[in-house]
Design a protein around this motif. Sequence first.
Motif, mmCIF file in Angstrom:
data_model
loop_
_atom_site.group_PDB
_atom_site.id
_atom_site.type_symbol
_atom_site.label_atom_id
_atom_site.label_comp_id
_atom_site.label_asym_id
_atom_site.label_seq_id
_atom_site.Cartn_x
_atom_site.Cartn_y
_atom_site.Cartn_z
ATOM 1 N N GLU A 119 0.831 -1.211 0.000
ATOM 2 C CA GLU A 119 0.000 0.000 0.000
ATOM 3 C C GLU A 119 0.861 1.254 0.000
ATOM 4 O OE1 GLU A 119 -3.810 -1.916 2.390
ATOM 5 O OE2 GLU A 119 -2.681 -0.285 3.303
ATOM 6 N N LYS A 120 1.933 1.240 0.793
ATOM 7 C CA LYS A 120 2.831 2.400 0.812
ATOM 8 C C LYS A 120 3.502 2.586 -0.550
ATOM 9 C CE LYS A 120 3.982 2.307 5.723
ATOM 10 N NZ LYS A 120 5.049 2.087 6.722
ATOM 11 N N LEU A 121 3.915 1.482 -1.141
ATOM 12 C CA LEU A 121 4.553 1.550 -2.451
ATOM 13 C C LEU A 121 3.583 2.072 -3.511
ATOM 14 C CD1 LEU A 121 7.062 0.976 -4.127
ATOM 15 C CD2 LEU A 121 6.231 -1.342 -4.441
ATOM 16 N N ASN A 122 2.353 1.594 -3.484
ATOM 17 C CA ASN A 122 1.348 2.077 -4.447
ATOM 18 C C ASN A 122 1.062 3.560 -4.248
ATOM 19 O OD1 ASN A 122 1.025 -0.303 -5.831
ATOM 20 N ND2 ASN A 122 -0.673 -1.024 -4.582
ATOM 21 N N ALA A 123 1.045 4.018 -3.002
ATOM 22 C CA ALA A 123 0.832 5.442 -2.739
ATOM 23 C C ALA A 123 1.993 6.272 -3.283
ATOM 24 C CB ALA A 123 0.656 5.684 -1.246
ATOM 25 N N ALA A 124 3.209 5.774 -3.088
ATOM 26 C CA ALA A 124 4.381 6.489 -3.605
ATOM 27 C C ALA A 124 4.358 6.523 -5.132
ATOM 28 C CB ALA A 124 5.657 5.828 -3.104
ATOM 29 N N ILE A 125 3.970 5.422 -5.746
ATOM 30 C CA ILE A 125 3.879 5.380 -7.209
ATOM 31 C C ILE A 125 2.824 6.367 -7.704
ATOM 32 C CG2 ILE A 125 3.169 3.932 -9.155
ATOM 33 C CD1 ILE A 125 4.529 1.585 -7.715
ATOM 34 N N ALA A 126 1.708 6.435 -7.018
ATOM 35 C CA ALA A 126 0.651 7.373 -7.408
ATOM 36 C C ALA A 126 1.135 8.818 -7.293
ATOM 37 C CB ALA A 126 -0.586 7.153 -6.550
ATOM 38 N N ASP A 127 1.908 9.123 -6.238
ATOM 39 C CA ASP A 127 2.444 10.479 -6.079
ATOM 40 C C ASP A 127 3.400 10.829 -7.220
ATOM 41 O OD1 ASP A 127 2.701 10.338 -2.429
ATOM 42 O OD2 ASP A 127 1.024 10.860 -3.746
ATOM 43 N N VAL A 128 4.281 9.904 -7.552
ATOM 44 C CA VAL A 128 5.232 10.149 -8.636
ATOM 45 C C VAL A 128 4.496 10.298 -9.964
ATOM 46 C CG1 VAL A 128 7.131 9.138 -9.955
ATOM 47 C CG2 VAL A 128 7.161 9.048 -7.470
ATOM 48 N N ARG A 129 3.495 9.456 -10.201
ATOM 49 C CA ARG A 129 2.708 9.546 -11.432
ATOM 50 C C ARG A 129 2.038 10.905 -11.537
ATOM 51 N NH1 ARG A 129 -1.388 5.693 -10.818
ATOM 52 N NH2 ARG A 129 0.251 4.146 -10.933
ATOM 53 N N LYS A 130 1.473 11.389 -10.431
ATOM 54 C CA LYS A 130 0.819 12.703 -10.436
ATOM 55 C C LYS A 130 1.821 13.807 -10.734
ATOM 56 C CE LYS A 130 -2.395 15.673 -8.147
ATOM 57 N NZ LYS A 130 -2.546 16.477 -9.310
ATOM 58 N N GLN A 131 3.011 13.710 -10.141
ATOM 59 C CA GLN A 131 4.038 14.715 -10.411
ATOM 60 C C GLN A 131 4.442 14.702 -11.880
ATOM 61 O OE1 GLN A 131 7.245 13.883 -7.720
ATOM 62 N NE2 GLN A 131 6.122 14.573 -5.916
ATOM 63 N N LEU A 132 4.572 13.513 -12.460
ATOM 64 C CA LEU A 132 4.935 13.421 -13.877
ATOM 65 C C LEU A 132 3.828 13.979 -14.763
ATOM 66 C CD1 LEU A 132 6.618 9.914 -14.053
ATOM 67 C CD2 LEU A 132 7.709 12.123 -14.410
ATOM 68 N N GLU A 133 2.582 13.697 -14.417
ATOM 69 C CA GLU A 133 1.464 14.222 -15.200
ATOM 70 C C GLU A 133 1.417 15.744 -15.113
ATOM 71 O OE1 GLU A 133 -1.842 12.091 -13.600
ATOM 72 O OE2 GLU A 133 -1.472 10.332 -14.839
ATOM 73 N N ASP A 134 1.676 16.295 -13.913
ATOM 74 C CA ASP A 134 1.707 17.750 -13.752
ATOM 75 C C ASP A 134 2.844 18.356 -14.563
ATOM 76 O OD1 ASP A 134 -0.470 17.615 -12.093
ATOM 77 O OD2 ASP A 134 0.691 17.764 -10.233
ATOM 78 N N LEU A 135 3.991 17.672 -14.561
ATOM 79 C CA LEU A 135 5.129 18.137 -15.338
ATOM 80 C C LEU A 135 4.821 18.114 -16.829
ATOM 81 C CD1 LEU A 135 8.224 18.880 -14.912
ATOM 82 C CD2 LEU A 135 8.643 16.548 -15.678
ATOM 83 N N GLY A 136 4.144 17.052 -17.293
ATOM 84 C CA GLY A 136 3.773 16.966 -18.698
ATOM 85 C C GLY A 136 2.739 18.002 -19.082
ATOM 86 N N ALA A 137 1.857 18.348 -18.171
ATOM 87 C CA ALA A 137 0.816 19.334 -18.447
ATOM 88 C C ALA A 137 1.396 20.742 -18.561
ATOM 89 C CB ALA A 137 -0.254 19.299 -17.369
ATOM 90 N N LYS A 138 2.494 21.010 -17.871
ATOM 91 C CA LYS A 138 3.112 22.335 -17.925
ATOM 92 C C LYS A 138 3.736 22.614 -19.280
ATOM 93 C CE LYS A 138 4.074 22.771 -13.022
ATOM 94 N NZ LYS A 138 5.093 22.859 -11.980
ATOM 95 N N ASP A 139 4.222 21.546 -19.946
ATOM 96 C CA ASP A 139 4.863 21.729 -21.255
ATOM 97 C C ASP A 139 3.785 21.975 -22.258
ATOM 98 O OD1 ASP A 139 7.337 19.182 -20.656
ATOM 99 O OD2 ASP A 139 7.342 21.295 -20.132
#
Length: 99
Positions: A79-99
């Motif tokens: 569960e902790k690993l899945n939460a960390a993966i979700a956080d990283v995925r959200k950060q990557l999506e936010d980064l992609g949206a800025k471009d």
Amino acid sequence: MDKYRESTASSFGSLVSGAILGAAGLAFWLFTEAERRQQARKQKAMLYAPRIQDGSEAFESSSNTPGEQKSEKLEERVEKLNAAIADVRKQLEDLGAKD
């Protein structure tokens, strides 16, 4: 006739130098465009990479371990690993949206 040869030579020189500069500019543009596309492809690959959603693969490999306590610890870690993966995925999506 002498002036005609001078203007022809200078016109030809200008034409050749313009062609060389144009080719260099085109090569530079193509190179930067290829790099930009490669970066975009890498970012998309990171966003759409296969993901472990429920951790079922982890449970299959530990099914032969005895004890409910180990299973609970493993479940908490997943569960902790899945939460960390979700956080990283959200950060990557936010980064992609800025471009």
